[in-house]
Write a protein that holds these residues in place. Structure first.
Motif, short mmCIF file in Angstrom:
data_model
loop_
_atom_site.label_atom_id
_atom_site.label_comp_id
_atom_site.label_asym_id
_atom_site.label_seq_id
_atom_site.Cartn_x
_atom_site.Cartn_y
_atom_site.Cartn_z
N THR A 1 0.84 -1.20 0.00
CA THR A 1 0.00 0.00 0.00
C THR A 1 0.87 1.24 0.00
O THR A 1 1.79 1.37 0.80
CB THR A 1 -0.93 0.01 1.23
OG1 THR A 1 -1.78 -1.15 1.19
CG2 THR A 1 -1.80 1.26 1.23
N LEU A 2 0.56 2.14 -0.92
CA LEU A 2 1.23 3.43 -0.99
C LEU A 2 0.31 4.48 -0.37
O LEU A 2 -0.78 4.73 -0.88
CB LEU A 2 1.56 3.81 -2.44
CG LEU A 2 2.18 5.19 -2.65
CD1 LEU A 2 3.57 5.26 -2.00
CD2 LEU A 2 2.28 5.53 -4.13
N ASN A 3 0.75 5.05 0.74
CA ASN A 3 0.00 6.11 1.40
C ASN A 3 0.62 7.46 1.06
O ASN A 3 1.84 7.61 1.10
CB ASN A 3 -0.01 5.91 2.92
CG ASN A 3 -0.76 4.66 3.33
OD1 ASN A 3 -1.88 4.44 2.90
ND2 ASN A 3 -0.14 3.82 4.16
N ILE A 4 -0.21 8.41 0.72
CA ILE A 4 0.26 9.74 0.36
C ILE A 4 -0.11 10.72 1.46
O ILE A 4 -1.30 10.92 1.75
CB ILE A 4 -0.35 10.23 -0.98
CG1 ILE A 4 -0.20 9.16 -2.07
CG2 ILE A 4 0.29 11.54 -1.41
CD1 ILE A 4 1.21 8.85 -2.44
N ARG A 5 0.89 11.28 2.09
CA ARG A 5 0.64 12.34 3.07
C ARG A 5 0.61 13.67 2.32
O ARG A 5 1.35 13.86 1.35
CB ARG A 5 1.75 12.36 4.11
CG ARG A 5 1.94 11.03 4.82
CD ARG A 5 3.18 11.04 5.69
NE ARG A 5 3.05 11.99 6.78
CZ ARG A 5 4.01 12.21 7.68
NH1 ARG A 5 5.17 11.60 7.56
NH2 ARG A 5 3.83 13.07 8.64
N TYR A 6 -0.27 14.54 2.75
CA TYR A 6 -0.35 15.79 2.01
C TYR A 6 -0.64 16.98 2.90
O TYR A 6 -1.22 16.87 3.97
CB TYR A 6 -1.43 15.71 0.92
CG TYR A 6 -2.84 15.52 1.45
CD1 TYR A 6 -3.62 16.63 1.80
CD2 TYR A 6 -3.40 14.26 1.58
CE1 TYR A 6 -4.90 16.48 2.28
CE2 TYR A 6 -4.69 14.10 2.06
CZ TYR A 6 -5.43 15.20 2.41
OH TYR A 6 -6.71 15.03 2.89
N LEU A 7 -0.17 18.12 2.43
CA LEU A 7 -0.56 19.43 2.95
C LEU A 7 -1.35 20.10 1.83
O LEU A 7 -0.99 19.98 0.66
CB LEU A 7 0.65 20.29 3.28
CG LEU A 7 1.45 19.95 4.54
CD1 LEU A 7 2.66 20.87 4.63
CD2 LEU A 7 0.60 20.10 5.78
#
Length: 387
Positions: free
Chosen positions: A215-221
């Motif tokens: 699983t690729l999780n994308i953290r974002y602002l």
């Protein structure tokens, strides 16, 4: 006694020479040799592997048995034939002959096939046994997707389909996200820049072999801005995150690359002006959000009319009126003589002007939600007779 000792010594030397001949992998003086075309293989689990091989032996010998084994012989005994092993039966095929070709093919390799393999042959003459030294190393690997630990939206990242050894034959890779095929056909998948839409379950495949999903999780602002902003509105920009933050972190705000004074997760522009328009981003804990544009609408300002050529206007000449203004979005221009609409557009040109064209002219600027008129401009057209 001396004769017995001499016979014993000769027998010992003969056995030693035969043993060296049996395990040697290079051409001996009398013509014995095994040549492995490739000394090592790295293969995917489930794939086929062909170990090409040739061998020679002295004239006068006839090969009675040729086979592969995974045991290096250290004595005069005959090693077990790989084809007779229940673990290999039906999966290995000897493609060689009993003359010079000793090629072996694995139809499908398994993880436990990882081993070293040796070709051995036996002739019809006494002492006619030979095993190629060195053998062929077979490594068996599977597929694993390697992803970066921390991924922030906007980063340039690469997912890699890894193996435990470098594959001997470079295959064509297939990538999947959430079960749907992607375009990359190499061992790497580039997401540059990565967005939150790229988050999901990834796997790579080569023909019939699939890696486990990761699983690729994308953290974002993300900077949130209102959709429609008009000059004079009270506007708040918010820096949103997809990950947990420590108590009272310090935020940094930027407009057009220049740092602003706010240190909270919200930036208040109350009231907002046209000077506040621009590209905004926020930063926290060393992470930067993508830039977003704040578009500030405002009505026409600084409306003015110019005339060309300037000076006295004579009948028969050509005159152009030009209207200008500052507005967002851009305005539409309408020209009036008195209260009558006479033209549309930024300029109004009168060719071969006459006295009937004398009068007061105005332009109206409108950008959909605000309209404004210019001050009146009076045209006095002089008759040629007067001059």
């Amino acid at each position: 006694m001396k004769a017995e000792l001499l016979i014993s010594l000769r027998m010992s030397l003969t056995v030693s020479l035969l043993f060296l001949l049996f395990i040697s992998g290079v051409v001996a003086q009398d013509g014995w040799a095994v040549n492995y075309n490739q000394k090592s293989f790295c293969a995917l689990k489930g794939s086929a592997v062909t170990m090409e091989c040739t061998y020679t032996y002295p004239s006068g010998h006839s090969v009675q048995k040729a086979f592969w084994t995974k045991e290096l012989v250290t004595s005069g005994s005959e090693p077990p034939d790989l084809s007779d092993d229940p673990e290999y039966r039906g999966r290995v095929l000897y493609l060689g002959d009993e003359h010079s070709d000793c090629t072996l093919r694995f139809k499908t390799v398994r993880e436990k096939d990882q081993n070293k393999y040796y070709f051995t042959f036996i002739t019809d003459q006494p002492g006619g046994k030979y095993q190629g030294a060195g053998g062929v190393d077979l490594s068996v690997t599977d597929l694993q997707v390697e992803v970066p630990e921390r991924v922030i939206e906007g980063d340039n990242i690469t997912l890699t389909c890894k193996t435990t050894c470098r594959l001997t034959v470079t295959p064509t890779f297939t990538w999947y996200r959430n079960g749907h095929g992607l375009s990359s056909s190499t061992d790497q998948l580039h997401l540059q820049p990565v967005s939150r839409e790229d988050a999901g379950r990834y796997r790579c495949a080569v023909l019939y072999q699939n890696s486990p999903e990761v699983t690729l999780n994308i953290r974002y602002l993300q900077v949130e801005v209102p959709e429609r902003v008009t000059e004079g509105d009270k506007v708040t920009l918010t820096c949103k995150t997809s990950f947990s933050l420590s108590d009272s972190p310090t935020f940094t705000w930027y407009r057009n690359g220049h740092r602003l004074s706010s240190s909270a997760d919200q930036l208040h522009l109350q009231p907002v002006s046209r000077e506040d328009a621009g590209r905004y981003r926020c930063a926290v804990l060393g992470q930067n959000s993508p830039e977003v544009t704040l578009n500030v609408r405002y009505g026409p300002k600084s409306v003015s009319v110019t005339i060309s050529p300037s000076g006295e206007i004579v009948e028969g000449s050509s005159v152009t009126l030009t209207c200008s203004s500052d507005a967002n979005p851009p305005v539409e221009y309408n020209w009036f003589k008195g209260t009558s609409l006479v033209a549309k557009g930024e300029t109004y040109t009168v060719n071969k002007i006459s006295s009937v064209d004398s009068g007061e002219y105005k332009c109206k600027c409108s950008n959909g939600f605000i309209k404004k008129y210019s001050e009146a401009l009076t045209l006095n057209v002089l008759c040629e007779s007067v001059l």
